[in-house]
Design a protein around this motif. Structure first.
Motif, PDB file in Angstrom:
ATOM      1  N   VAL A 202       0.795  -0.986  -0.076  1.00  0.00           N
ATOM      2  CA  VAL A 202      -0.022   0.123   0.069  1.00  0.00           C
ATOM      3  C   VAL A 202       0.874   1.250   0.038  1.00  0.00           C
ATOM      4  O   VAL A 202       2.342   1.232   0.515  1.00  0.00           O
ATOM      5  CB  VAL A 202      -0.987  -0.101   1.259  1.00  0.00           C
ATOM      6  N   ARG A 203       0.258   2.200  -0.530  1.00  0.00           N
ATOM      7  CA  ARG A 203       0.893   3.529  -0.436  1.00  0.00           C
ATOM      8  C   ARG A 203       0.287   4.639   0.294  1.00  0.00           C
ATOM      9  O   ARG A 203      -0.896   4.605   0.081  1.00  0.00           O
ATOM     10  CB  ARG A 203       0.998   4.210  -1.778  1.00  0.00           C
ATOM     11  N   GLY A 211       4.396   0.249   1.739  1.00  0.00           N
ATOM     12  CA  GLY A 211       4.941  -0.684   2.575  1.00  0.00           C
ATOM     13  C   GLY A 211       3.854  -1.790   2.480  1.00  0.00           C
ATOM     14  O   GLY A 211       2.951  -1.814   1.848  1.00  0.00           O
ATOM     15  N   THR A 212       3.864  -2.823   3.407  1.00  0.00           N
ATOM     16  CA  THR A 212       2.891  -3.848   3.236  1.00  0.00           C
ATOM     17  C   THR A 212       1.863  -3.686   4.493  1.00  0.00           C
ATOM     18  O   THR A 212       2.307  -3.651   5.658  1.00  0.00           O
ATOM     19  CB  THR A 212       3.569  -5.274   3.554  1.00  0.00           C
ATOM     20  N   ARG A 225       3.930  -2.272   7.319  1.00  0.00           N
ATOM     21  CA  ARG A 225       5.384  -2.623   7.604  1.00  0.00           C
ATOM     22  C   ARG A 225       6.437  -1.862   6.422  1.00  0.00           C
ATOM     23  O   ARG A 225       5.956  -2.245   5.377  1.00  0.00           O
ATOM     24  CB  ARG A 225       5.534  -4.265   7.518  1.00  0.00           C
ATOM     25  N   PHE A 226       7.563  -1.477   6.913  1.00  0.00           N
ATOM     26  CA  PHE A 226       8.476  -0.716   6.025  1.00  0.00           C
ATOM     27  C   PHE A 226       9.594  -1.318   6.189  1.00  0.00           C
ATOM     28  O   PHE A 226       9.545  -2.078   7.247  1.00  0.00           O
ATOM     29  CB  PHE A 226       8.426   0.555   6.381  1.00  0.00           C
ATOM     30  N   PRO A 227      10.561  -1.294   5.180  1.00  0.00           N
ATOM     31  CA  PRO A 227      11.783  -2.106   5.270  1.00  0.00           C
ATOM     32  C   PRO A 227      12.765  -1.521   6.910  1.00  0.00           C
ATOM     33  O   PRO A 227      13.269  -2.529   7.584  1.00  0.00           O
ATOM     34  CB  PRO A 227      12.845  -1.401   4.232  1.00  0.00           C
ATOM     35  N   ASP A 228      12.093  -0.474   7.578  1.00  0.00           N
ATOM     36  CA  ASP A 228      12.849   0.010   8.655  1.00  0.00           C
ATOM     37  C   ASP A 228      11.927  -0.076   9.777  1.00  0.00           C
ATOM     38  O   ASP A 228      12.024   0.660  10.900  1.00  0.00           O
ATOM     39  CB  ASP A 228      13.211   1.626   8.588  1.00  0.00           C
ATOM     40  N   ALA A 250      11.364  -3.924  -4.624  1.00  0.00           N
ATOM     41  CA  ALA A 250      10.645  -3.768  -3.768  1.00  0.00           C
ATOM     42  C   ALA A 250      11.286  -3.862  -2.256  1.00  0.00           C
ATOM     43  O   ALA A 250      10.900  -2.928  -1.687  1.00  0.00           O
ATOM     44  CB  ALA A 250       9.796  -5.189  -3.759  1.00  0.00           C
ATOM     45  N   GLY A 251      12.268  -4.562  -2.108  1.00  0.00           N
ATOM     46  CA  GLY A 251      12.777  -4.417  -0.524  1.00  0.00           C
ATOM     47  C   GLY A 251      11.753  -4.688   0.337  1.00  0.00           C
ATOM     48  O   GLY A 251      11.782  -4.090   1.549  1.00  0.00           O
TER      49      GLY A 251
END
Ligand code: BTN
Length: 252
Positions: A202-203, A211-212, A225-228, A250-251
Motif C-alpha cells: 500500500v502507498r 509498505g505492506t 510494515r516498512f523496511p525500517d 521492492a525491498g
C-alpha cells in the motif's frame, strides 16, 4: 409509535438531515434513507455521487454516553454494511481500511461518520453509509468509472432499497452498540475476516511511502510494515498497489 426508520425523497445529504433531527432531540437508533442526494458527502472532503434511485443513501443516529469509546464506530459501521449487503445479495463484500466496502478491487460503498458536539463533548455520531445498488456503468462519472462498482454492475441481484435500509439499521445499530458497550472483540474479529488489504503493498496518501499492510490494531489503526519497521496509520487513506504499480526494487 416511534418510527425509527424514515424514508425520504431528495435531500441535500442524509447526514445533514439526521444532524438536524439530532438537534431536535431525535432518539438513539433513528435512521433515515433518501432516494437521492444533491450534496452527498464522502470522506476527506470529497463529494458522493448520489443519483436518484440507484444507490442507498443512509444515516443512523448513535447517542453516546460519557466514557463510551467511539474510535471503532466507523469500522463497525463499515462491517455492518458489508454483512448486510452480503446477506441480502450474496455478494462477497470485503473491507478496505478504514471503511470502504469492496467488491473485487472496486469500491461498492463507503462510510462517513460525523460527531455531534454539545459543550465540546461528543454526544452523538451520525453514521452515514452509501452503497451502490442498481447503479449502471453509464451512470458513473469519469472520475470514478475505473474504481467504483455496484451490485448490478457486478452481476448480483439488487435488493429493494427499503429492505436494505431496514436490515442495515438493525445490523449497524447492533455493531455500533457492541463498540459503545466495550464489546469490541467480535467487531474486530469479523472486520479482520473481511480485510481486503492485509498482505498487500500500500502507498500512504499522507507521505507516499510504500509498505505492506499487516492488518488492524485493536484500536482500529492500520499496521503497515516498512523496511525500517512498522508504523501505525491512524487517519487518512492508503492506496492498494496494483501489479502494474509495484515498485521494481521492492525491498519488502
Ligand atoms: C466515503 O467513502 O467517502 C464515504 C461515503 C459516504 C456516503 C454516505 S451516503 C449517505 C450519507 N450522506 C452523505 O452525504 N454521505 C453519507
Amino acid at each position: 409509535m416511534i418510527v425509527l426508520l424514515e424514508a425520504l425523497g431528495c435531500v441535500s445529504s442524509t447526514n445533514d438531515v439526521l444532524r438536524e433531527r439530532a438537534a431536535e432531540g431525535a432518539p438513539h437508533g433513528l435512521a433515515v434513507w433518501a432516494s437521492e442526494q444533491t450534496h452527498g458527502r464522502g470522506r476527506l472532503g470529497r463529494s458522493w455521487h448520489s443519483p436518484a434511485g440507484a444507490s442507498l443513501y443512509f444515516s443512523l443516529l448513535v447517542r453516546i454516553r460519557p466514557g463510551q469509546g467511539v474510535e471503532l464506530l466507523p469500522l463497525a459501521a463499515g462491517l455492518a454494511a458489508a454483512e448486510t449487503v452480503e446477506s441480502l445479495s450474496g455478494a462477497p463484500v470485503r473491507l478496505k481500511w478504514p471503511n470502504d466496502l469492496l467488491l473485487g478491487d472496486r469500491k461498492l460503498g463507503g462510510v462517513l461518520c460525523e460527531g455531534v458536539l454539545t459543550d465540546g463533548r461528543v454526544v452523538a455520531a451520525v453514521v452515514g453509509i452509501g452503497i451502490n445498488v442498481s447503479l449502471q456503468t453509464s451512470d458513473l462519472p469519469d472520475s470514478i468509472a475505473e474504481i467504483a462498482t455496484s451490485l448490478a454492475i457486478a452481476g448480483y441481484p439488487p435488493p429493494p432499497l427499503e429492505s436494505l435500509a431496514g436490515a442495515l439499521r438493525v445490523q449497524a445499530l447492533r455493531r455500533c452498540e457492541q463498540v459503545l458497550d466495550g464489546d469490541v472483540g467480535p467487531v474486530l474479529d469479523a472486520w479482520r475476516e473481511r480485510d481486503a488489504t492485509i498482505g498487500r503493498l500500500v502507498r500512504l496518501d499522507a507521505d507516499g511511502r510504500i509498505g505492506t499492510a499487516c492488518g488492524i490494531h485493536n484500536n482500529g489503526f492500520l499496521r503497515v510494515r516498512f523496511p525500517d519497521g512498522e508504523q501505525s496509520v491512524s487517519s487518512g487513506e492508503v492506496h492498494v498497489l496494483k501489479p502494474t504499480e509495484l515498485p521494481h526494487a521492492a525491498g519488502h
